[in-house]
Design an enzyme around this catalytic site. Structure first.
Site, short mmCIF file in Angstrom:
data_model
loop_
_atom_site.label_atom_id
_atom_site.label_comp_id
_atom_site.label_asym_id
_atom_site.label_seq_id
_atom_site.Cartn_x
_atom_site.Cartn_y
_atom_site.Cartn_z
CG ASP A 265 -8.24 -4.81 1.91
OD1 ASP A 265 -9.18 -4.39 2.60
OD2 ASP A 265 -8.21 -4.72 0.67
CE LYS B 135 1.60 -17.44 -3.61
NZ LYS B 135 0.72 -18.61 -3.76
CE1 TYR C 185 -3.42 -2.74 0.62
CE2 TYR C 185 -4.60 -0.81 1.39
CZ TYR C 185 -4.60 -2.12 0.97
OH TYR C 185 -5.78 -2.80 0.89
CG ASP D 52 -13.79 -7.08 2.49
OD1 ASP D 52 -13.46 -6.39 3.47
OD2 ASP D 52 -14.35 -6.60 1.48
CG ASP E 45 -2.17 -20.04 -2.14
OD1 ASP E 45 -1.60 -20.09 -1.04
OD2 ASP E 45 -1.68 -20.54 -3.18
C1 IPM Z 1 -10.35 -1.25 4.20
C2 IPM Z 1 -10.44 -0.62 2.83
C3 IPM Z 1 -9.23 0.27 2.60
C4 IPM Z 1 -8.00 -0.62 2.61
C5 IPM Z 1 -9.27 1.11 1.30
C6 IPM Z 1 -10.53 1.88 1.16
C7 IPM Z 1 -8.08 2.04 1.26
O1 IPM Z 1 -10.59 -1.59 1.86
O2 IPM Z 1 -10.22 -0.51 5.19
O3 IPM Z 1 -10.45 -2.47 4.31
O4 IPM Z 1 -7.71 -1.29 1.61
O5 IPM Z 1 -7.33 -0.65 3.65
MN MN Z 2 -11.01 -3.55 2.68
#
Ligand code: IPM
Ligand code: MN
Ligand code: NAD
Length: 361
Positions: A246, A189, A143, A250, A222
């Site tokens: 990240d 990885k 990032y 999710d 993975d």
């Molecule tokens: C998160 C989001 C952020 C990230 C983006 C919006 C910069 O996806 O907080 O999970 O990737 O950290």
């Molecule tokens: Mn995110």
């Protein structure tokens, strides 16, 4: 315990203002119940700040954040600002905020109590009892690595981690593991990436030399993604870098049932920052239908960080009891039938704040 605390609210874009407002209402109710003195200040951030002042993280916002006791962010971003590049984007503002504050440790808990396992995307029997803490490095890795180039014919992003960056996030993960089941899965990885080989070597050394009571295993990212779905209960603490954290966070939200449920805390810097894991969900903006739980639990993590454990527990229990009683926003109900609005959910939840027993439970 400090008598008064100042909170900067960064509502942001899309559903951000709705979920931030929900969290504020809950905090105000908690403040009455637990005699906390909370003050709030709203600052411009993200796309909303681009529209009004031309950039996503105005200096006044950053300085207000640095002077606060805690920051509660909603979400940023949306199609309106997708033509912008890099640092000019709302997302660029969020990265600048995290990095400007120095909050390198992002804690993303995912728990699935048996009573709420039916909300999961997976069969309840597979997920009930899941209790995972994703410890994501937040201000390094791909990032932030330089060079970053975007030309017409090619582009470059750079994944980089120093030993010092890996050491400090590993110590955070080990410290949390000690308060939990004492097990860390470090995700990398290392079969392909040099950065991941350094990550694995460094994390292993810190765990072995400084936290001999902690059991550390390693998975390639993975396989880790698959294992999260196949057998989520095998995990306690997941330690990983910025990008993998990240993605895996999710993914983990499907265990609980919705991305809208997950909170996070960004720690280790000047001021702690609390943000739901989800984004601005532009298609839901202004519809009073977003799930505010991620933002509300993020506010709960802020109370916990301040040492207000009873107040924090009241937030967690109120969320759990409201969901258990069948009050669900549309993301938790297939086809949305029988769901309730954000504001109705919050009103119901607040009745639980005022009645919940935190001392004896
Ligand atoms: C998160 C989001 C952020 C990230 C983006 C919006 C910069 O996806 O907080 O999970 O990737 O950290
Ligand atoms: Mn995110
Ligand atoms: P998103 O998290 O906004 O949405 C993903 C999916 O989850 C969508 O179907 C959305 O409707 C649903 N969802 C998310 N939060 C929800 C909630 N609280 N209640 C109900 N449903 C919810 O991710 P995206 O669609 O990939 O990104 C949209 C925008 O948000 C982009 O601009 C992205 O950069 C930004 N984003 C911001 C953050 C942040 O501010 N921390 C995090 C992720 C994405």
């Amino acid at each position: 315990m400090k008598s008064s605390r100042h909170i900067v609210l960064l509502p942001g874009d899309g559903i951000g203002p709705e979920v931030t407002n929900a969290a504020r209402l809950v905090l105000e109710s908690v403040a009455v119940r637990y005699a906390l003195e909370l003050t709030f200040e709203e600052c411009e951030f993200g796309g909303a700040a681009i529209d009004s002042v031309g950039f996503p993280l105005p200096p006044e916002t950053l300085s207000a954040c640095k002077n606060a006791d805690g920051i509660l962010m909603g979400a940023i971003g949306g199609p309106r600002w997708d033509h912008l590049k890099g640092e000019e984007r709302p997302e660029g503002g969020l990265l600048a905020l995290r990095s400007g504050l120095g909050v390198f440790a992002n804690l993303r808990p995912v728990s699935v109590p048996a009573s709420l396992a039916h909300l999961s995307v997976l069969p309840p029997k597979k997920v009930e009892g899941t209790d995972i803490l994703v410890v994501r490095e937040l201000i390094g890795g791909i990032y932030f690595g330089k060079p970053r180039v975007l030309e017409a014919e090619y582009a470059v992003d750079t994944m980089t981690y120093s030993v010092a960056e890996i050491e400090r996030i590993t110590r955070v993960a080990c410290t949390w593991a000690r308060r939990r089941k004492g097990h860390i899965t470090s995700v990398d990885k290392a079969n392909v990436l040099a950065v991941s080989r350094l990550w694995r070597e460094t994390a292993t050394r810190i765990a072995r030399d400084e936290f001999p009571d902690i059991q550390m295993d390693h998975l390639y990212v993975d396989n880790a993604a698959m294992q999260l779905v196949l057998n989520p209960r095998q995990f306690d603490v997941i330690l990983t870098g910025n990008l993998f954290g990240d993605i895996l966070s999710d993914l983990s939200s499907t265990l609980a049932g919705s991305l809208g449920l997950l909170p996070s805390a960004c720690l280790g810097g000047i001021t702690p920052l609390f943000e739901p894991v989800h984004g601005s969900a532009p298609e839901l903006a202004g519809k009073d239908s977003a799930n505010p739980v991620g933002a509300i639990l993020s506010a709960g993590m802020m109370l916990e960080e301040w040492g207000e454990s009873e107040a924090a527990k009241s937030v967690r229990l109120a969320v759990e009891n409201t969901l258990k009683a069948g009050y669900w926003t549309a993301d938790l109900v297939s086809g949305g039938r029988g769901s309730i609005s954000t504001s109705a959910f919050v009103s119901e939840l607040i009745t639980h704040i005022t009645t919940v027993e935190t001392v004896s439970s």
